[in-house]
Design an enzyme around this catalytic site. Structure first.
Site, PDB file in Angstrom:
ATOM      1  N   TYR A 157       9.120 -49.459 -18.784  1.00 36.12           N
ATOM      2  CA  TYR A 157       9.465 -48.589 -17.662  1.00 36.12           C
ATOM      3  C   TYR A 157      10.963 -48.240 -17.679  1.00 36.12           C
ATOM      4  CZ  TYR A 157       9.742 -46.740 -12.922  1.00 36.12           C
ATOM      5  OH  TYR A 157       9.955 -45.924 -11.838  1.00 36.12           O
ATOM      6  N   LYS A 161      12.438 -44.366 -18.072  1.00 35.72           N
ATOM      7  CA  LYS A 161      13.282 -43.722 -17.071  1.00 35.72           C
ATOM      8  C   LYS A 161      14.691 -43.464 -17.598  1.00 35.72           C
ATOM      9  CE  LYS A 161      10.394 -43.075 -13.729  1.00 35.72           C
ATOM     10  NZ  LYS A 161      10.070 -41.703 -13.259  1.00 35.72           N
TER      11      LYS A 161
END
Length: 251
Positions: A157, A161
């Site tokens: 993650y 991002k």
């Protein structure tokens, strides 16, 4: 009515923060495309927006698939004539299980980056020709505070991002000459109705201790910043990442 007669695509708008964006944009005068992988949820939100007096359509989209993304943009142009605003909100997040990076499978890594990173790229790529023809556009990407905190056991993650953050800067340079701004938001600690099993009560206590504002974030906390970047209030800003993070201490 900061978005009067603007056409806005919001991905991941079938629930959570994306749903809040759909209502807020409609209240500001936008014609809203509620785009989501879940067809039933997208239709439900679009119907709610229309019932409240707004203008909206629902589009089913898999942001990781180029053909699906292009179909979303084509449906938007067919319905409303153009695209002025794109909010890249769709992401894999709440369903993730935290684990050491050695335990993240290649399949899980690819799935997270396919949606969070490639999805943002594909959506930007698909709307760019329409916005360039208009010599106008507002692209708002959703990154995350974890890019700076490097939160443990979340490597896929964090990486996805981080790519969104970097892509924002690159596209701002490429699209600026056509009057298109590209900015991102770095949220932290926002709680929605979507269940999350990744933060325990003890962890929340530690997180709040590192914030200047000692409370959890609400969906409404994201709306103002996103409207700002989607409207002409931010017309002299591009390539920026705006922290909506309660004054989180990063060191």
């Amino acid at each position: 009515m900061r978005l009067k007669d603007r056409v806005a695509i919001i991905t991941g708008a079938g629930q959570g923060i994306g749903r809040a964006y759909a209502f807020a944009f409609a209240r500001e005068g936008a014609q809203v495309v509620v785009a989501d992988l879940n067809e039933a949820k997208a239709k439900a939100v679009a119907e709610e927006v229309v019932a409240a007096g707004g203008r909206a359509i629902a589009v089913t989209v898999d942001v990781s698939d180029r053909h699906s993304v292009q179909a979303m943009v084509d449906a938007t142009v067919t319905a409303f004539g153009t695209v002025h605003v794109l909010v890249n909100n769709a992401a894999v997040f709440a369903t993730l299980t935290m684990k050491p990076f050695e335990e993240i499978s290649v399949e899980e890594w690819d799935r997270v980056l396919a949606v969070n990173s490639r999805g943002t790229f594909l959506c930007c790529q698909a709307v760019a020709p329409v916005m360039r023809a208009n010599k106008y556009g507002r692209i708002v990407n959703i990154s995350s505070s974890v890019v700076q905190t490097g939160r443990a056991h979340y490597a896929h993650y964090v990486a996805s991002k981080g790519a969104v953050w970097a892509l924002t800067h690159a596209l701002a340079t490429e699209l600026g000459t056509d009057g298109i701004t590209v900015n991102s938001i770095s949220p932290h600690g926002i709680v929605t109705e979507v269940p999350r099993g990744t933060i325990t009560d003890d962890q929340w206590a530690g997180i709040l201790a590192d914030q200047a504002l000692k409370r959890k974030g609400e969906v409404s906390d994201m709306v103002g910043a996103t409207l700002f970047l989607a409207s002409d209030d931010s017309k002299y800003m591009t390539g920026q990442t705006l922290g909506v993070d309660a004054g989180l201490r990063y060191t």
